[in-house]
Write a protein that holds these residues in place. Sequence first.
Motif, PDB file in Angstrom:
ATOM      1  N   UNK A 104       0.767  -1.360   0.020  1.00 35.14           N
ATOM      2  CA  UNK A 104       0.071  -0.018  -0.094  1.00 35.14           C
ATOM      3  C   UNK A 104       0.773   1.159  -0.040  1.00 35.14           C
ATOM      4  N   UNK A 105       2.022   1.421  -0.695  1.00 31.24           N
ATOM      5  CA  UNK A 105       2.787   2.308  -0.894  1.00 31.24           C
ATOM      6  C   UNK A 105       2.570   3.250  -2.034  1.00 31.24           C
ATOM      7  N   UNK A 106       1.709   2.888  -2.953  1.00 32.93           N
ATOM      8  CA  UNK A 106       1.565   3.542  -4.063  1.00 32.93           C
ATOM      9  C   UNK A 106       0.030   3.818  -4.312  1.00 32.93           C
ATOM     10  N   UNK A 107      -0.034   4.714  -5.158  1.00 35.61           N
ATOM     11  CA  UNK A 107      -1.602   4.993  -5.844  1.00 35.61           C
ATOM     12  C   UNK A 107      -2.021   4.550  -7.201  1.00 35.61           C
ATOM     13  N   UNK A 108      -2.956   4.034  -7.330  1.00 31.57           N
ATOM     14  CA  UNK A 108      -3.235   3.550  -8.557  1.00 31.57           C
ATOM     15  C   UNK A 108      -4.871   4.266  -9.058  1.00 31.57           C
ATOM     16  N   UNK A 109      -5.306   4.107 -10.269  1.00 36.80           N
ATOM     17  CA  UNK A 109      -6.479   4.764 -10.754  1.00 36.80           C
ATOM     18  C   UNK A 109      -7.593   3.965 -10.184  1.00 36.80           C
ATOM     19  N   UNK A 110      -8.597   4.387  -9.680  1.00 35.42           N
ATOM     20  CA  UNK A 110      -9.953   3.860  -9.352  1.00 35.42           C
ATOM     21  C   UNK A 110     -10.425   3.134 -10.559  1.00 35.42           C
ATOM     22  N   UNK A 111     -11.099   2.245 -10.320  1.00 35.28           N
ATOM     23  CA  UNK A 111     -11.731   1.036 -11.237  1.00 35.28           C
ATOM     24  C   UNK A 111     -12.761   1.996 -12.163  1.00 35.28           C
ATOM     25  N   UNK A 112     -13.459   2.877 -11.462  1.00 33.00           N
ATOM     26  CA  UNK A 112     -14.511   3.622 -12.225  1.00 33.00           C
ATOM     27  C   UNK A 112     -13.898   4.820 -13.391  1.00 33.00           C
ATOM     28  N   UNK A 113     -12.298   4.724 -13.072  1.00 34.24           N
ATOM     29  CA  UNK A 113     -11.834   5.654 -14.185  1.00 34.24           C
ATOM     30  C   UNK A 113     -10.631   4.953 -15.030  1.00 34.24           C
TER      31      UNK A 113
END
Lengths: 335, 365
Positions: free
Chosen positions: B287-296
């Motif tokens: 959990x040390x990164x950020x990805x794009x939410x599924x809806x986008x």
Amino acid sequence: MDEKKRILLGHGGGGLLTRNLIDEEILKRFGDGPLRGLPDGALLPSIDGDIVFSTDSFVVSPGFFPGGNIGDLAVHGTVNDIAVSGATPLWLSLALIIEEGLPLASLQTVLDSVRTAADNCGVQVVTGDTKVVRKGQCDGLYVNTAGIGKKIAGFNLGSSQVQTGDRVLVSGNLGDHGMAVMAAREGLGNGALKSDSAPVHRLVHALSPFAADVRFMRDPTRGGMAATLNEIVDGADVGILLREDSLPFSAGAKGLAEMLGFDLLHVASEGRMMCICSAEAAEQVIEKWRSLPEGTDACEIGRITEDSGRVILETGIGGKRIVDVPQGELLPRIC
Amino acid sequence: MKYIDGYRQGDAGKFLGKRIVENAALLADKHEPIYIMEVCGSHTMAISRFGIRDLLPPNVKLLSGPGCPVCVTDAGYIDAALSLARKDVIIATFGDMVRVPGSKKSLADVRSEGADVRICYSPAQAITLAQENPEREVVFMAIGFETTMAPVTTLIPSAEACGLTNLSLLTAFKLVPPALNALIADAEVKVDAFICPAHVSAIIGAEAYRPYVEERGVPCVVCGFEPLDILYGIDNIVSQFLNGECALVNQYSRVVTDAGNATAQKLFETFLTPVDAGWRGIGVIPMSGMGIREQYEKYDAAKRFGVSTDGGSPDPGCMCGDVLKGKIIPSDCPMFGDACTPQNPVGPCMVSSEGSCAAYFKYER
């Protein structure tokens, strides 16, 4: 009417248009010397002494910037290379490569600047060439100048002459040219920051009474002071210690360099010179330089050390770090 | 210039330097040397540029941390970008990424072979690129910590508003707090205190570091990037050790608030979601990164083109991982300055303008 006229390919074709361009724009400004009658080569009087010969090409973008244009820059560039070689500049060649479509008025302004700068430097444009290339094959106007100068007796210059304890002097603020061109290109600032483009031959002449104490002279152009100083110590037994507090920078150049992440020691000047001289002569040289309009901000920035091969900066807070040569091309097309 | 010159005053700097030396001398008898990690790459560069390390006594050591976004980007991520570049996609990227080697090649290499790689100074330029090239796919290399993540994330609502269907993001966003947790938990890493990042803290707020102070006993000082900011931070940490204290101090209060930037935080919450992330040379940190939410997810280049950004095999001799964890200093790496230079970089720490190897090479070799 001239405002609407543009340079056509035919102006470089060798025919009537070429003849008109040479008559109206070149001979009108430079035809009062050896160029009169348009011989293929300039016939120059003999010189009693050693000759210095230098050349430089100019592709600065934009061609017009606060404090100058490609025309006076091309004169100053070659004049300064000859001057810091310890010589009096005498004659210049002037070659133009013009992009089809350049407004005639722009060319006229540049040529006027060449003449004014040449007069100010005491040099004559004695030969030249004009070519026109298709649109897109060059960017407006490129200029080449080559020059001949007469060696001034007494100077014995070279990095091998530099000795521990010598002082490093500069004639004024560093990096204004590079930052002014950058500002003009990127539309930054309000044009208040001006290029330092100017001749240094009078500063060199002012050193001739101290010739025996002067070890090295240079105009810190591309790569700035960092490149010039590293060149001197590269492979040598000596090093250089600079004091950050002593470095002369204008507020405008400093602000822009901070914003863009440039080290002003890496940025070019086009009207400044540095010299390395004996500690004994340093104060007199500074005093002499300051008596000239182009040397009012002259100062000592550092001294020669035994720290072989290294240029070190003592920062304002008292720490020390290396002054490196710029890696790659930071500021393309500044001259 | 008052925010520059004011924080570079020589006399004040010399005063702080002297006080650090005096306090460190008092500390020398009762404490092992103090290891202070400057997490952020810009701090590393400033420390080298202003000669700060040169002022410090032997028992106060500065270590560079993992806070250079280019440096921690996995080779596999570069490989994914290279594979897209070879598929006639326009790759839009910040300039520093172009020369970072992946497993074998860099974007500069594939560009010289004909790939279309465009350097952007601002993420907004990616919108213009997509508008000007409606027939082609444009992929923006979305790397960075919280600071850069904010403007890059705005590309998603901007693309929505412009109705763009040819722009997507190849994400490798990283978060600072999980990286600090991992460093504290790593027994091989010796860190006694943190100089916390300046601009990341403007986004996440100074209070984000409270747990390290109260639960882990690690003093944290949020500092600006000027020499007096950093010297103050070091002085404060040495004083804390001398007085047996452990506190969270926000020295950079002219920019950083306790709670951070609510607008940016809301933006992250709307469009992004935490993910496990690979850190070059360090490994995967949960959990040390950020990805794009599924809806986008139509803006997620990895999903859109079916490429993986994991793994990769960087040069085995490269010790960037140990540099990023503060286990070694750059000049300890056998390749430093010989096989690996800014002209011919082997590892990302030598490429980036914020990389600690680049800082040591430029100012301290």
